[in-house]
Write an enzyme that holds these catalytic residues in place. Structure first.
Site, PDB file in Angstrom:
ATOM      1  N   HIS A 182     -10.059   0.849   1.720  1.00 53.92           N
ATOM      2  CA  HIS A 182      -9.566   2.162   2.148  1.00 53.92           C
ATOM      3  C   HIS A 182     -10.740   3.101   2.468  1.00 53.92           C
ATOM      4  CE1 HIS A 182      -5.241   2.549   1.904  1.00 53.92           C
ATOM      5  NE2 HIS A 182      -5.182   2.001   0.718  1.00 53.92           N
TER       6      HIS A 182
ATOM      7  N   CYS B  43       0.857  -1.184   0.000  1.00 59.40           N
ATOM      8  CA  CYS B  43       0.000   0.000   0.000  1.00 59.40           C
ATOM      9  C   CYS B  43       0.893   1.234   0.000  1.00 59.40           C
ATOM     10  CB  CYS B  43      -0.887  -0.007   1.248  1.00 59.40           C
ATOM     11  SG  CYS B  43      -1.948   1.437   1.392  1.00 59.40           S
TER      12      CYS B  43
ATOM     13  N   HIS C 212      -8.879  -3.852  -2.165  1.00 53.09           N
ATOM     14  CA  HIS C 212      -7.937  -3.013  -1.414  1.00 53.09           C
ATOM     15  C   HIS C 212      -8.407  -1.556  -1.393  1.00 53.09           C
ATOM     16  CE1 HIS C 212      -3.587  -2.005  -0.307  1.00 53.09           C
ATOM     17  NE2 HIS C 212      -4.123  -0.826  -0.584  1.00 53.09           N
ATOM     18  N   GLU C 213      -8.794  -1.035  -2.561  1.00 51.36           N
ATOM     19  CA  GLU C 213      -9.172   0.389  -2.633  1.00 51.36           C
ATOM     20  C   GLU C 213     -10.522   0.636  -1.947  1.00 51.36           C
ATOM     21  OE1 GLU C 213      -6.838   2.296  -3.370  1.00 51.36           O
ATOM     22  OE2 GLU C 213      -5.615   0.696  -4.221  1.00 51.36           O
TER      23      GLU C 213
END
Ligand code: NI
Length: 225
Positions: free
Chosen positions: A183, A137, A179-180
């Site tokens: 976030h 990341c 993953h995004e």
């Protein structure tokens, strides 16, 4: 119709002006590249606010700067909180890797996620399919760890024009989406990682460059999904 009109939401002048100031500094001093926030900043730990048109005509400029920042890092995804903006926006792009890569790292053309959500898509016999690989990341600079994730996801949300997205992605593109999107829920990949797999980028390149994590699992002592 303007973007704000189509979304039906009002511009937030204070937020729009803060973004404009950030972009003006980046464009005049850093070739449009924004500073990337590192772990420990609360903006990475708060749930992002749904995007409903708060930035008005500055949205396109912010997304372009996020894309430049992602390329410069370099990375394959970047969420708005990583540049200090608490809105549910992200950009993704990956050139891909050879066909025999076990991560199924197929090319992912540039795209924007607005208010994304995902759910895991089961395998052909209805079984949950999870795959474990190293990932990193840009907000946890210098380190990578193994995360078990859905091999395929159904992605819903909008694109940058406000048009609805509803599609299935598989392999590395599915991992980037997870993953995004995480976030935007205030989560970092480390929250879901096998902590014994943690490795510096130097050690990853030197010892664990093979995308298959089985040798690392045996040597470092962590389970694989
Ligand atoms: Ni990240």
């Amino acid at each position: 119709m303007t973007r704000a009109d189509r979304r039906g939401g009002a511009v937030d002048p204070a937020l729009r002006d803060a973004v404009r100031d950030l972009l003006e500094v980046a464009e005049s001093q850093r070739d449009g590249v924004l500073p990337i926030v590192q772990a420990g900043d609360p903006v990475l730990r708060r749930r992002a606010v749904a995007y409903t048109g708060q930035l008005g005509d500055e949205l396109g400029r912010l997304l372009e700067s996020m894309r430049r920042t992602m390329h410069a890092a370099p990375g394959v995804g970047l969420a708005a909180p990583q540049v200090g903006i608490p809105l549910a926006l992200a950009v993704m792009e990956d050139a891909g890797a050879p066909d025999d890569d076990p991560r199924e790292r197929t090319p992912l053309p540039y795209r924007v996620l607005v208010n994304p959500r995902y759910e895991g898509v089961p395998g052909p016999h209805g079984e949950p399919e999870r795959v474990a690989f190293y990932e990193g990341c840009l907000s946890v600079h210098g380190w990578q760890a193994v995360v078990a994730r859905h091999r395929a996801v159904r992605l819903t949300g909008q694109d940058e024009t406000g048009a609805a997205i509803d599609e299935v992605l598989t392999g590395w593109p599915a991992r980037i989406v997870q993953h995004e999107t995480d976030h935007l829920a205030g989560e970092l990949y480390l929250d879901h990682a096998e902590t014994r797999s943690l490795t510096s980028n130097d050690n990853l390149a030197r010892r664990w460059a093979d995308p298959d994590p089985r040798a690392a699992a045996e040597a470092l002592g962590f389970p694989l999904a």
